[in-house]
Design a protein around this motif. Structure first.
Motif, short mmCIF file in Angstrom:
data_model
loop_
_atom_site.label_atom_id
_atom_site.label_comp_id
_atom_site.label_asym_id
_atom_site.label_seq_id
_atom_site.Cartn_x
_atom_site.Cartn_y
_atom_site.Cartn_z
N PHE A 199 0.83 -1.19 0.00
CA PHE A 199 0.00 0.00 0.00
C PHE A 199 0.87 1.26 0.00
CE2 PHE A 199 -2.80 -2.99 2.59
CZ PHE A 199 -3.58 -3.35 1.51
N PRO A 200 0.28 2.42 -0.26
CA PRO A 200 1.06 3.66 -0.21
C PRO A 200 1.79 3.88 1.11
CG PRO A 200 -1.02 4.06 -1.31
CD PRO A 200 -1.08 2.65 -0.79
N SER A 201 1.22 3.44 2.20
CA SER A 201 1.89 3.61 3.50
C SER A 201 3.20 2.83 3.55
CB SER A 201 0.96 3.15 4.63
OG SER A 201 0.54 1.80 4.43
N ASP A 202 3.27 1.70 2.87
CA ASP A 202 4.51 0.92 2.81
C ASP A 202 5.57 1.67 2.00
OD1 ASP A 202 3.46 -1.45 4.17
OD2 ASP A 202 2.26 -1.71 2.36
N LEU A 203 5.14 2.27 0.89
CA LEU A 203 6.07 3.04 0.07
C LEU A 203 6.61 4.24 0.84
CD1 LEU A 203 7.45 3.59 -2.65
CD2 LEU A 203 5.40 4.85 -3.34
N LEU A 204 5.76 4.86 1.64
CA LEU A 204 6.18 6.01 2.43
C LEU A 204 7.36 5.66 3.34
CD1 LEU A 204 5.63 8.95 3.28
CD2 LEU A 204 4.06 8.04 5.02
N GLN A 205 7.32 4.47 3.92
CA GLN A 205 8.41 4.03 4.79
C GLN A 205 9.71 3.85 4.01
OE1 GLN A 205 8.29 3.77 8.20
NE2 GLN A 205 6.29 4.74 7.88
N GLU A 206 9.61 3.38 2.77
CA GLU A 206 10.81 3.10 1.97
C GLU A 206 11.41 4.35 1.35
OE1 GLU A 206 11.68 -0.08 -0.26
OE2 GLU A 206 10.35 -1.53 0.69
N THR A 207 10.64 5.42 1.28
CA THR A 207 11.10 6.63 0.58
C THR A 207 11.27 7.81 1.53
OG1 THR A 207 8.82 7.24 0.03
CG2 THR A 207 10.02 5.91 -1.57
N ILE A 208 11.45 7.53 2.79
CA ILE A 208 11.47 8.58 3.81
C ILE A 208 12.62 9.56 3.60
CG2 ILE A 208 12.85 7.31 5.51
CD1 ILE A 208 10.78 8.39 7.62
N ASN A 209 13.70 9.12 2.96
CA ASN A 209 14.86 9.98 2.76
C ASN A 209 14.77 10.83 1.49
OD1 ASN A 209 16.49 9.25 5.06
ND2 ASN A 209 16.77 7.26 4.07
N TYR A 210 13.66 10.71 0.76
CA TYR A 210 13.53 11.42 -0.51
C TYR A 210 12.26 12.25 -0.52
CZ TYR A 210 16.97 7.91 -1.69
OH TYR A 210 18.09 7.12 -1.68
N HIS A 211 12.28 13.28 -1.34
CA HIS A 211 11.12 14.14 -1.51
C HIS A 211 10.33 13.64 -2.72
CE1 HIS A 211 9.33 18.46 -1.39
NE2 HIS A 211 8.44 17.56 -1.77
N ILE A 212 9.44 12.69 -2.48
CA ILE A 212 8.60 12.17 -3.56
C ILE A 212 7.41 13.11 -3.70
CG2 ILE A 212 7.33 10.21 -4.48
CD1 ILE A 212 10.29 9.62 -4.06
N ASP A 213 7.39 13.84 -4.80
CA ASP A 213 6.39 14.88 -5.01
C ASP A 213 5.09 14.31 -5.58
OD1 ASP A 213 5.77 17.63 -4.83
OD2 ASP A 213 6.02 17.83 -7.00
N LYS A 214 5.23 13.40 -6.57
CA LYS A 214 4.06 12.81 -7.22
C LYS A 214 4.37 11.36 -7.58
CE LYS A 214 2.87 17.24 -9.41
NZ LYS A 214 2.79 17.95 -10.70
N LEU A 215 3.30 10.59 -7.74
CA LEU A 215 3.41 9.17 -8.12
C LEU A 215 2.50 8.89 -9.30
CD1 LEU A 215 2.99 7.66 -4.53
CD2 LEU A 215 5.17 7.90 -5.74
#
Length: 285
Positions: free
Chosen positions: A38-54
């Motif tokens: 889920f998106p919450s899982d991706l949030l944990q993996e990308t915490i060091n980056y500024h993901i603006d859009k998907l």
């Protein structure tokens, strides 16, 4: 880890799936990722980056569930507002079903394009008349087409894009070159031909799973990435995380760092195009 706090990222290729809600037969062959993502899982993996859009790309559930997948991701996007676009499944070669499905997709705000995976089909599948006509039907909806093939099918892609000059294409995963066995020359020549068409973009994605998943190194990717950038230019390539499939061979973080290392010669303005602006332009997000 390379910190890129000042670089906003648009990830042009992510997947989510709920195996209780939809059926993904291909996950039976990849048991290590046969669980919910889920998106919450991706949030944990990308915490060091500024993901603006998907950009969510259809995850190959059963074809009959394609519209259900779009409905589910639309629900996700109501909470995870960074989901800016959906690349949906459509039965491109089926002229009896395609029109009604494209009509449905056309009424869905987030859908920007479609994908009908070709990598498991025989050579020639993507150039048959029905398929080409189906791709041409995307124009009236303003949809793009994600091309997902393996390296043995790239000659078909050359013909497909030639026959569909009004459609904007993006080649997923560099056309899946056989990096593991270092089969380069045929891939290189076909990529050169494909890139001659200005309506075709390419995603820098999916490379780690085409290499030896256990022992790959950054250096293996350099000739492939260099050729892509040389052929397409910095205005027609875009970053794709291919999460969570990427986790079969790397963390999200390691893939981002690998790609940054391979593109270290680019100017910061050019990196912004690759990691953000080109995807925004292509998918109109």
């Amino acid at each position: 880890m390379t910190m890129i706090n000042d670089l906003k990222i648009v990830d042009s290729h992510v997947h989510f799936w709920d195996i209780e809600r939809l059926e993904y037969k291909w996950l039976l062959e990849e048991p290590s990722i046969r669980r919910n993502y889920f998106p919450s899982d991706l949030l944990q993996e990308t915490i060091n980056y500024h993901i603006d859009k998907l950009v969510f790309v259809q995850a190959d559930c059963l074809p009959s569930q394609g519209l259900d997948e779009v409905e589910w991701v639309t629900e996700l996007a109501a909470v995870e507002t960074r989901i800016a676009g959906i690349v949906a499944y459509a039965p491109i070669e089926n002229n009896l079903l395609l029109g009604s499905i494209l009509d449905r997709l056309g009424r869905t705000k987030l859908v920007r394009g479609v994908r009908r995976i070709l990598q498991s089909e025989v050579v020639g599948f993507g150039t048959q008349t029905a398929f080409v006509e189906g791709v041409l039907n995307l124009e009236k909806f303003g949809f793009t087409f994600d091309v997902c093939v393996n390296h043995t099918q790239l000659a078909d892609v050359v013909e497909l894009v030639y026959r569909c000059p009004s459609i904007n294409f993006v080649l997923d995963h560099l056309g899946k070159p056989d990096i593991k066995n270092q089969k380069f020359l045929s891939w290189k020549n076909n990529i050169s031909d494909i890139a001659e068409h200005p309506n075709v973009y390419c995603k820098l994605s999916g490379m780690v799973t085409e290499a030896d998943r256990v022992s790959w190194s950054d250096a293996e990717f350099v000739p492939y990435i260099e050729h892509i950038v040389e052929c397409f230019g910095v205005n027609r390539v875009m970053f794709g995380g291919d999460w969570p499939v990427v986790t079969l061979a790397a963390t999200y973080e390691r893939w981002v760092d690998t790609l940054l290392a391979c593109l270290s010669h680019l100017h910061p303005v050019e990196l912004t195009r690759v990691f953000k602006k080109n995807a925004e332009k292509f998918y109109k997000i």
